[in-house]
Design an enzyme around this catalytic site. Structure first.
Site, short mmCIF file in Angstrom:
data_model
loop_
_atom_site.label_atom_id
_atom_site.label_comp_id
_atom_site.label_asym_id
_atom_site.label_seq_id
_atom_site.Cartn_x
_atom_site.Cartn_y
_atom_site.Cartn_z
N HIS A 75 0.84 -1.20 0.00
CA HIS A 75 0.00 0.00 0.00
C HIS A 75 0.87 1.25 0.00
O HIS A 75 0.70 2.16 -0.81
CB HIS A 75 -0.91 -0.01 1.24
CG HIS A 75 -1.70 1.26 1.43
ND1 HIS A 75 -3.06 1.33 1.19
CD2 HIS A 75 -1.32 2.50 1.85
CE1 HIS A 75 -3.47 2.57 1.44
NE2 HIS A 75 -2.44 3.30 1.85
N GLU A 76 1.81 1.30 0.94
CA GLU A 76 2.61 2.51 1.11
C GLU A 76 3.51 2.76 -0.10
O GLU A 76 3.63 3.89 -0.57
CB GLU A 76 3.43 2.42 2.39
CG GLU A 76 2.57 2.51 3.66
CD GLU A 76 1.82 3.83 3.76
OE1 GLU A 76 2.32 4.86 3.27
OE2 GLU A 76 0.70 3.83 4.30
N HIS B 220 1.80 4.37 -2.96
CA HIS B 220 1.69 5.84 -2.91
C HIS B 220 2.83 6.47 -3.70
O HIS B 220 2.67 7.52 -4.32
CB HIS B 220 1.70 6.35 -1.47
CG HIS B 220 0.36 6.28 -0.80
ND1 HIS B 220 -0.78 6.83 -1.35
CD2 HIS B 220 -0.02 5.72 0.39
CE1 HIS B 220 -1.81 6.62 -0.53
NE2 HIS B 220 -1.37 5.95 0.53
N TYR C 250 -4.36 14.73 -2.79
CA TYR C 250 -4.72 13.92 -1.61
C TYR C 250 -5.85 14.57 -0.84
O TYR C 250 -5.72 14.94 0.33
CB TYR C 250 -3.49 13.73 -0.72
CG TYR C 250 -3.58 12.51 0.16
CD1 TYR C 250 -3.82 11.25 -0.38
CD2 TYR C 250 -3.43 12.61 1.54
CE1 TYR C 250 -3.89 10.12 0.42
CE2 TYR C 250 -3.50 11.49 2.35
CZ TYR C 250 -3.73 10.25 1.78
OH TYR C 250 -3.81 9.14 2.58
N GLU D 226 -6.00 6.64 -2.24
CA GLU D 226 -5.99 5.61 -1.19
C GLU D 226 -6.41 4.24 -1.73
O GLU D 226 -5.82 3.21 -1.40
CB GLU D 226 -6.93 6.01 -0.05
CG GLU D 226 -6.26 6.83 1.03
CD GLU D 226 -5.08 6.09 1.64
OE1 GLU D 226 -5.24 4.92 2.02
OE2 GLU D 226 -4.00 6.67 1.73
N ASP E 51 -9.74 13.92 7.92
CA ASP E 51 -9.02 12.97 7.08
C ASP E 51 -8.96 13.43 5.62
O ASP E 51 -9.22 12.65 4.70
CB ASP E 51 -9.69 11.58 7.22
CG ASP E 51 -8.94 10.46 6.51
OD1 ASP E 51 -7.72 10.58 6.32
OD2 ASP E 51 -9.60 9.46 6.16
N HIS F 244 -9.52 8.01 3.64
CA HIS F 244 -9.44 6.60 4.06
C HIS F 244 -10.82 6.00 4.29
O HIS F 244 -10.94 4.85 4.69
CB HIS F 244 -8.64 6.45 5.35
CG HIS F 244 -7.19 6.82 5.24
ND1 HIS F 244 -6.73 8.10 5.48
CD2 HIS F 244 -6.11 6.08 4.90
CE1 HIS F 244 -5.41 8.12 5.31
NE2 HIS F 244 -5.01 6.92 4.96
ZN LIG Z 1 -2.45 5.32 2.22
#
Ligand SMILES: [Zn+2]
Length: 379
Positions: free
Chosen positions: A172-173, A176, A187, A196, A269, A274
């Site tokens: 996931h990271e 990005h 974002y 996301e 957020d 998310h």
């Molecule tokens: Zn993320």
């Protein structure tokens, strides 16, 4: 030269807010500490030139992995613990970061022909043991950073394991990073939720590829293994059934919607990036299940091409629906089973695909990509 750049944390603020409200004294303290560290990092000005010094970019490359140890401090990148080609060491977090970044690099290379995060052999740098009691992991625009979770709390109060434990979190990271070099989605709001979702989609595919699982066999959970047994939950998000990943007295209930009718409008957020990502995650899941087989081969292919060739920084859910549909037609044929599955996936979350769509103009937020370009570092 410096530039304000987003950092991308795996744990959304609403989860930590819940712990800060509902937890024991020690848990609340830990959550407050993680939230405050995260906001300090977010406000940090990333020095782009230091990315070159840190060795994030190779001249023309072969991506090399390096795992650093922050030794419970916050100075990045830390001390070298394991380099590309080194044998495993005694520290499990180091080995997980090494293997996880390798598995991510493998999926992108084998399934999509991509040469590392920037498609130009960018080195994969990771730092483990970041800070003390740090309940998060993040991509800072240049490298991966992992906390150890709340391992200092008494066993009965622990909520999170070390953040390298979960391969889909690593995938996931690092995704990005891929998004940053491609569509560079803003974002915030739907663009951010799409950002996301793309990280969840490819993060899950990294795990599925490594395990050799078909769409039907996969768990579609993000953050599997991250919770200790004190938590009532299977992970931080479920692509199969958004909103059901956890329901816990301390962490609260998974707030993700699975359908546009439940879209959450919020200023928290970054506009619920998310939260509403659940809608796109579920559309991908529905398409992948309908197509069958290994999800990276067809649904993943369609999304990868859409991400790299079509989405722009300002694309929203409707654009993603229209463009994935268009791409499926280009790869597998108009009215193919695959194209129909993409359409049905979006219909299943309340989004009607249009045949064609104008591509939105870039938002003007070139961010790191633009800077690297002006420094002559981008492709
Ligand atoms: Zn993320």
């Amino acid at each position: 030269m410096s530039h304000r750049h987003s950092i991308f944390c795996i744990l959304p603020p609403h989860m930590l807010d819940q712990v800060a409200q509902n937890g024991s004294n020690a848990q609340r303290e830990m959550a407050a500490r993680t939230l405050s560290t995260s906001s300090q990092i977010r406000d940090r000005r990333v020095n782009v030139a230091s990315a070159v010094i840190r060795g994030a970019f190779t001249a023309a490359g072969t991506s090399q992995r390096t795992v650093y140890d922050a030794k419970f401090g916050t100075k990045l990148p830390g001390t070298v613990a394991r380099k590309e080609g080194d044998t495993p060491i005694a520290d499990v977090a180091v080995n997980e970061a090494y293997d996880g970044s390798g598995a991510t690099r493998d999926l992108y290379s084998v399934a999509f022909g991509r040469n590392s995060i920037d498609n130009n052999g960018m080195n994969l740098n990771s730092t483990v043991h970041y800070d003390k009691g740090y309940d998060n992991a993040f991509w800072d625009g240049q490298q991966m950073v992992y906390g150890d979770g709340d391992e200092d709390l008494p066993p009965a109060e622990r909520l999170f394991n070390r953040f390298t434990i979960s391969l889909d979190v690593i995938g996931h990271e690092l995704t990005h990073g891929v998004t940053q070099f491609e569509a560079n989605l803003v974002y915030r709001n739907q663009q951010g939720a799409l950002n996301e979702a793309i990280s969840d989609i490819f993060g899950s595919l990294v795990k599925q590829y490594q395990r050799g699982q078909t769409a039907a066999d996969a768990d579609w959970i993000i953050g599997e293994g991250l919770f200790t047994t004190n938590v009532n939950g299977v992970g931080i998000r479920s692509m199969k059934a958004p909103g059901t990943a956890y329901n816990d007295p301390v962490l609260g209930k998974d707030p993700q919607p699975a359908h546009m009718k439940d879209y959450v409008t919020t200023s928290q957020d970054n506009g619920g990036v998310h939260i509403n990502s659940g809608i796109v995650n579920h559309a991908f899941y529905l398409s992948a299940i309908e197509i069958g087989g290994y999800a990276w081969e067809k649904a993943g292919q369609i999304w990868y091409k859409t991400l790299t060739d079509k989405l722009t920084s300002n694309s929203n859910f409707q654009n993603a629906a229209d463009l994935t549909f268009q791409t499926a037609g280009e790869i597998f044929g108009v009215d193919s089973l695959e194209q129909l599955a993409i359409k049905n996936g979006w219909t299943g979350v309340g989004i009607t695909v249009n045949g064609t769509t104008p591509v939105p103009p870039p938002s003007g937020d070139g961010c790191l990509k633009g800077l690297l370009h002006s420094l002559g570092l981008a492709r």
